[in-house]
Design a protein around this motif. Sequence first.
Motif, PDB file in Angstrom:
ATOM      1  N   PHE A 108       0.927  -1.198   0.005  1.00 57.05           N
ATOM      2  CA  PHE A 108      -0.042   0.199   0.098  1.00 57.05           C
ATOM      3  C   PHE A 108       0.887   1.580   0.169  1.00 57.05           C
ATOM      4  O   PHE A 108       0.809   2.460  -0.653  1.00 57.05           O
ATOM      5  N   TRP A 109       2.198   1.061   0.438  1.00 54.80           N
ATOM      6  CA  TRP A 109       2.683   2.548   0.748  1.00 54.80           C
ATOM      7  C   TRP A 109       3.248   2.222  -0.859  1.00 54.80           C
ATOM      8  O   TRP A 109       3.851   3.738  -1.024  1.00 54.80           O
TER       9      TRP A 109
ATOM     10  N   ALA B 191       1.542   6.046  -7.241  1.00 59.84           N
ATOM     11  CA  ALA B 191       0.516   7.243  -7.751  1.00 59.84           C
ATOM     12  C   ALA B 191       0.700   8.302  -7.985  1.00 59.84           C
ATOM     13  O   ALA B 191       0.370   9.214  -8.839  1.00 59.84           O
ATOM     14  N   GLY B 192       1.672   8.939  -6.203  1.00 60.75           N
ATOM     15  CA  GLY B 192       2.054  10.418  -7.066  1.00 60.75           C
ATOM     16  C   GLY B 192       2.933  10.736  -7.777  1.00 60.75           C
ATOM     17  O   GLY B 192       2.670  11.651  -8.421  1.00 60.75           O
TER      18      GLY B 192
ATOM     19  N   ILE C 103       2.014   0.163  -8.910  1.00 55.61           N
ATOM     20  CA  ILE C 103       0.460   0.898  -8.270  1.00 55.61           C
ATOM     21  C   ILE C 103      -0.287  -0.728  -9.015  1.00 55.61           C
ATOM     22  O   ILE C 103      -0.915  -0.455  -7.679  1.00 55.61           O
ATOM     23  N   GLN C 104       0.480  -1.351  -9.052  1.00 54.33           N
ATOM     24  CA  GLN C 104      -1.022  -2.742  -9.324  1.00 54.33           C
ATOM     25  C   GLN C 104      -0.401  -3.522  -8.147  1.00 54.33           C
ATOM     26  O   GLN C 104      -1.004  -4.324  -8.434  1.00 54.33           O
TER      27      GLN C 104
ATOM     28  N   TYR D 132      -1.296  -7.465  -7.014  1.00 48.18           N
ATOM     29  CA  TYR D 132      -0.303  -8.850  -6.861  1.00 48.18           C
ATOM     30  C   TYR D 132      -0.568  -9.656  -5.854  1.00 48.18           C
ATOM     31  O   TYR D 132      -0.618 -10.756  -5.924  1.00 48.18           O
ATOM     32  N   CYS D 133      -0.423  -8.496  -4.976  1.00 46.60           N
ATOM     33  CA  CYS D 133      -0.667  -9.457  -3.507  1.00 46.60           C
ATOM     34  C   CYS D 133      -1.601  -9.995  -3.039  1.00 46.60           C
ATOM     35  O   CYS D 133      -2.112 -11.188  -2.634  1.00 46.60           O
ATOM     36  N   ALA D 134      -3.181  -9.183  -3.279  1.00 45.25           N
ATOM     37  CA  ALA D 134      -3.704  -9.975  -2.896  1.00 45.25           C
ATOM     38  C   ALA D 134      -4.676 -11.191  -3.492  1.00 45.25           C
ATOM     39  O   ALA D 134      -4.693 -12.153  -3.006  1.00 45.25           O
TER      40      ALA D 134
END
Length: 70
Positions: free
Chosen positions: A19-20, A26-27, A53-54, A58-60
């Motif tokens: 997420f980090w 994304a910024g 960003i994706q 991939y982790c999920a």
Amino acid sequence: MGNIIYSLVWLIVLIFISFWIAGIAAGFYIIILPFTVCIEGLSGLTDFLLSVIQFPRYCAKGMVDGTGFN
């Protein structure tokens, strides 16, 4: 059903790392994307940032499948 240990590891990576990293990417992606119209060389960078960003997806996917880090 995959390995529950791998699912827990993926969950930890998802929450504390991906997420980090995706938020920071994304910024940069939002700032750089308009300049790709004028500077074609930046399109490779924006494509890379989009894949970063994706990373939470991939982790999920790894968490749900319970797969290792292949």
